[in-house]
Design an enzyme around this catalytic site. Structure first.
Site, PDB file in Angstrom:
ATOM      1  N   ASP A 143      18.016 -92.734 -75.538  1.00  0.00           N
ATOM      2  CA  ASP A 143      17.366 -90.957 -76.396  1.00  0.00           C
ATOM      3  C   ASP A 143      18.030 -90.531 -76.007  1.00  0.00           C
ATOM      4  O   ASP A 143      18.072 -90.570 -74.791  1.00  0.00           O
ATOM      5  CB  ASP A 143      16.034 -91.742 -75.815  1.00  0.00           C
ATOM      6  CG  ASP A 143      14.652 -90.399 -75.949  1.00  0.00           C
ATOM      7  OD1 ASP A 143      15.238 -89.552 -77.093  1.00  0.00           O
ATOM      8  OD2 ASP A 143      13.538 -91.075 -76.347  1.00  0.00           O
ATOM      9  N   ASP A 245      16.356 -86.592 -79.253  1.00  0.00           N
ATOM     10  CA  ASP A 245      15.210 -85.757 -79.647  1.00  0.00           C
ATOM     11  C   ASP A 245      15.101 -84.291 -79.428  1.00  0.00           C
ATOM     12  O   ASP A 245      16.013 -83.542 -79.196  1.00  0.00           O
ATOM     13  CB  ASP A 245      15.180 -85.817 -78.107  1.00  0.00           C
ATOM     14  CG  ASP A 245      13.247 -85.592 -76.852  1.00  0.00           C
ATOM     15  OD1 ASP A 245      12.702 -85.869 -77.065  1.00  0.00           O
ATOM     16  OD2 ASP A 245      12.753 -84.559 -76.332  1.00  0.00           O
ATOM     17  N   GLU A 299      14.609 -86.100 -83.695  1.00  0.00           N
ATOM     18  CA  GLU A 299      13.124 -85.817 -84.445  1.00  0.00           C
ATOM     19  C   GLU A 299      13.004 -83.940 -84.784  1.00  0.00           C
ATOM     20  O   GLU A 299      13.508 -83.604 -83.859  1.00  0.00           O
ATOM     21  CB  GLU A 299      12.371 -85.835 -83.104  1.00  0.00           C
ATOM     22  CG  GLU A 299      11.391 -85.390 -82.579  1.00  0.00           C
ATOM     23  CD  GLU A 299      11.206 -85.146 -81.367  1.00  0.00           C
ATOM     24  OE1 GLU A 299       9.510 -85.195 -80.592  1.00  0.00           O
ATOM     25  OE2 GLU A 299      11.337 -85.012 -80.220  1.00  0.00           O
ATOM     26  N   HIS A 373       5.595 -92.674 -78.376  1.00  0.00           N
ATOM     27  CA  HIS A 373       5.148 -92.374 -77.581  1.00  0.00           C
ATOM     28  C   HIS A 373       4.456 -90.991 -77.252  1.00  0.00           C
ATOM     29  O   HIS A 373       3.633 -90.329 -76.460  1.00  0.00           O
ATOM     30  CB  HIS A 373       6.138 -92.308 -76.672  1.00  0.00           C
ATOM     31  CG  HIS A 373       7.046 -91.080 -76.732  1.00  0.00           C
ATOM     32  ND1 HIS A 373       7.582 -91.745 -78.877  1.00  0.00           N
ATOM     33  CD2 HIS A 373       7.738 -90.068 -76.206  1.00  0.00           C
ATOM     34  CE1 HIS A 373       8.729 -90.171 -78.005  1.00  0.00           C
ATOM     35  NE2 HIS A 373       8.419 -89.442 -76.730  1.00  0.00           N
ATOM     36  N   ASP A 374       4.330 -89.814 -78.502  1.00  0.00           N
ATOM     37  CA  ASP A 374       3.389 -88.491 -78.667  1.00  0.00           C
ATOM     38  C   ASP A 374       3.041 -88.892 -79.655  1.00  0.00           C
ATOM     39  O   ASP A 374       2.345 -87.858 -79.292  1.00  0.00           O
ATOM     40  CB  ASP A 374       5.016 -87.685 -78.905  1.00  0.00           C
ATOM     41  CG  ASP A 374       6.321 -87.410 -78.182  1.00  0.00           C
ATOM     42  OD1 ASP A 374       5.790 -87.718 -77.323  1.00  0.00           O
ATOM     43  OD2 ASP A 374       7.326 -87.089 -78.340  1.00  0.00           O
TER      44      ASP A 374
HETATM   45  C1  GLC Z   1      10.617 -84.832 -77.349  1.00  0.00           C
HETATM   46  C2  GLC Z   1       9.296 -86.273 -76.743  1.00  0.00           C
HETATM   47  C3  GLC Z   1       8.428 -85.624 -76.145  1.00  0.00           C
HETATM   48  C4  GLC Z   1       9.154 -84.951 -75.323  1.00  0.00           C
HETATM   49  C5  GLC Z   1       9.657 -83.966 -75.455  1.00  0.00           C
HETATM   50  C6  GLC Z   1      10.424 -82.881 -74.493  1.00  0.00           C
HETATM   51  O1  GLC Z   1       9.149 -84.730 -78.955  1.00  0.00           O
HETATM   52  O2  GLC Z   1       9.508 -87.465 -77.747  1.00  0.00           O
HETATM   53  O3  GLC Z   1       8.495 -87.207 -75.315  1.00  0.00           O
HETATM   54  O4  GLC Z   1       7.988 -84.306 -74.114  1.00  0.00           O
HETATM   55  O5  GLC Z   1      10.399 -83.908 -76.787  1.00  0.00           O
HETATM   56  O6  GLC Z   1      11.452 -83.267 -74.621  1.00  0.00           O
END
Ligand code: GLC
Ligand code: CA
Length: 599
Positions: A143, A245, A299, A373-374
């Site tokens: 990540d 991310d 993402e 995980h989100d």
């Molecule tokens: C992304 C991650 C999340 C995190 C955010 C800030 O959305 O998937 O888990 O809290 O970024 O880094």
């Protein structure tokens, strides 16, 4: 030997070589940089890539397996379970951040990008993990948290000291004597304010996430070079790619103007449309990504049109992205994941996923996911976690993920049909998102009761509860106290029980991965939605080189008819989640069936 015999032997060896090449579409040999298929199959299927054919399995290391009893999953836990991971038939493992971090946002606040988080283990553990994965022909994706670091990162510690510190420009600062800068929203801040005042230099710093996650200043070429050399460090170790991310947030208009009116208050869109965004991603591609046979997935909350700018091959940016249109569907707009009391319509759901599938029919490549995980557990959010339907509906959703035209990202625990824990009390939550949203609503005097009810469906911690290995205390995850409660249903929902049961969700998932491997039509075949207005059933065909599969998915707890237009009696059943699949156009509750059409 006659010339003719020699020719026959030569031809046989060519055929053997070609078939060996076809059998190794996902191979781990780094020597085959940009290992595009050169076999006959590639002539039939243009533009084959290993990352299109892969099934990605996401592991949240904190919750997978604890080996030293401190209640936190660790790298040795993953090493211990390598054979289990291999047995799933997946090709790539994506690990959530494993880097040094004070864990304000569970690893998404990195204090050293080239060190392993203490609770997770050591660099030696990581090397062993990577070797163990590669020996099993599994690739490893990490990540990349590039938009922000931890406030405990050495760069920020220096940066905040004084205005003339050499690291000052690694972050975004605003001198307080100029007054407060134009508003920027923060996702996690209790007041929603992304500017934090910092006394030592009498300035504000920007943090789009928590105040312990200051945004890095990508305008500074030194920051970009630090990032590229860090990425190179991991690639040189043999890591096979990065999930990036919140990557569209890296570019910002650093004059920090007010949000333009044409953005209609859509600050998410405003933040992700930075002026130099594509320039930076292209630079990263040129300087590092393009030099390795790796995969990248961003993402990126983009529209289908915007998505092409990131993933079309001629853009030289990323391989794939994942969007939010699917998973955000069913929440009331406003940002705190409040469940829409009207529920969600399958017709609209189908429209969203079909639109995204069609979007990449000619160019680019898509992803598909329902959990990560989100997100909460997919079976609770999109299926039905009542005891009688939990397994059935989870298998149905897995069938959906594994038969769409996109790379599936499958979240650990979904193969067991793990479901939401649904905490009653805010004290049980460990996630900064739930905790700070709660505090914010409390401050405003808002409706905490409906927030807590929505969190039972939507909270991220539902997807982060420890993995359920067996029916012992804490599901075999830890001998200590787990960092987040284990779902009490581990007594029945666990790996040991499901290994023994041929019809378990776990064994069903294994059948799905091998079906996807056996049928390139499931990866590359044309997707066509059928019976579009059907409110209960999601039906589509996949078609490639004369082979045609039909997938029927009943998303409802009642028997439902489907009008496929095909004579199902003449088809061949490839897989189904009931012992006897329905071929009369009526699907049993949450029934899923994959058919090969012969008519
Ligand atoms: C992304 C991650 C999340 C995190 C955010 C800030 O959305 O998937 O888990 O809290 O970024 O880094
Ligand atoms: Ca541990």
């Amino acid at each position: 030997m006659s010339k003719c015999k020699i020719l026959v032997i030569f031809l046989i060896s060519v055929l053997l070589a070609v078939s060996a090449c076809q059998n190794s579409t996902v191979d781990n040999n780094r020597a085959t940089v940009n290992s595009n298929q050169t076999s006959t199959a590639s002539k039939e299927i243009p533009n084959r890539k290993w990352w299109k054919e892969a099934v990605v399995y996401q592991i949240y290391p904190r919750s997978f397996k604890d080996t030293n009893g401190d209640g936190v999953g660790d790298l040795r836990g993953i090493i211990e379970k390598l054979d289990y991971i291999k047995s799933l038939g997946i090709d790539v493992v994506w690990l959530n951040p494993i880097f040094a971090s004070p864990n304000d946002d569970m690893g998404y606040d990195v204090s050293d990008y080239q060190a392993i988080m203490k609770e997770f283990g050591t660099m030696e553990d990581f090397d062993e993990l990577l070797k163990g994965m590669h020996e099993r022909k599994i690739k490893v994706v990490l990540d990349l948290v590039a938009n922000h670091s931890s406030d405990e990162h050495r760069w920020f510690q220096e940066s905040r000291k004084s205005r003339d510190n050499p690291y000052r420009d690694y972050y975004h600062w605003w001198p307080a004597e100029k007054g407060k800068p134009a508003a920027r929203r923060s996702f996690f801040d209790v007041e929603g304010d992304a500017w934090q005042y910092d006394a030592p230099s009498n300035s504000y710093y920007l943090h789009i996430f928590s105040d312990k996650q200051p945004d890095l200043n990508w305008e500074n070429p030194k920051v970009r070079q630090e990032m590229y050399s860090m990425i190179k460090f991991w690639f040189d170790k043999g890591v096979d790619g990065f999930r990036m991310d919140v990557i569209p947030f890296i570019s910002k208009d650093t004059s920090f103007p007010e949000m333009p009116a044409e953005m209609n208050g859509d600050w998410g869109k405003f933040y992700r449309s930075g002026p130099r965004l594509h320039e930076y991603i292209q630079e990263m591609n040129r300087e590092v990504l393009s030099k390795y046979d790796i995969m990248t997935v961003g993402e990126i909350g983009a529209t289908p049109e915007e998505a092409h700018l990131f993933v079309d091959e001629d853009r030289n940016e990323l391989n794939m992205l994942y969007h939010f249109e699917g998973v955000d569907f069913g929440y009331v707009p406003g940002g705190k994941k409040m469940i829409d009391p009207k529920g969600w319509s399958l017709v609209k759901f189908k429209e969203i996923y079909s639109k995204w599938s069609d979007n990449f029919e000619q160019k680019g490549w898509g992803t598909i996911y329902l959990g990560n995980h989100d997100q909460p557990r997919m079976v609770t959010r999109w299926g039905n976690d009542a005891p009688e339907f939990r397994e059935l509906s989870s298998k149905m959703l897995s069938t959906f993920l594994m038969t769409m035209r996109a790379t599936p990202y499958y979240y650990f625990g979904d193969e067991l049909a793990m479901n939401n824990i649904k905490f009653e009390r805010i004290e049980d939550y460990k996630d900064i998102e739930s905790i700070n949203w709660y505090k914010g609503i409390e401050k405003e005097g808002g409706d905490l009761k409906s927030f807590m009810e929505s969190q039972k469906i939507a909270a991220r911690d539902n997807g982060r509860t420890p993995f359920q290995w067996d029916n012992t205390t804490n599901g075999g995850f830890t001998t200590g106290t787990p960092w987040l409660k284990v779902n009490p249903n581990h007594e029945t929902v666990n790996v040991t029980a499901q290994e023994k049961d041929q019809n378990s969700p776990l064994n069903y998932f294994r059948k799905l991965t091998s079906l996807r491997k056996a049928e390139p039509v499931l990866v590359y075949g044309k997707y066509t939605l059928i019976d579009k207005e059907n409110e209960n059933v999601y039906a589509y065909t996949r078609e490639l080189n004369g082979k045609k599969l039909l997938i029927l998915l009943n998303f409802k707890a009642v028997e439902s008819s489907v009008n496929s237009g095909f004579d199902l009696a003449k088809s061949k059943v490839l897989l189904g989640n009931y012992p006897t699949p329905s071929l009369d156009g009526k699907l049993k509750p949450y029934e899923a069936v994959v058919l090969e059409l012969t008519n």
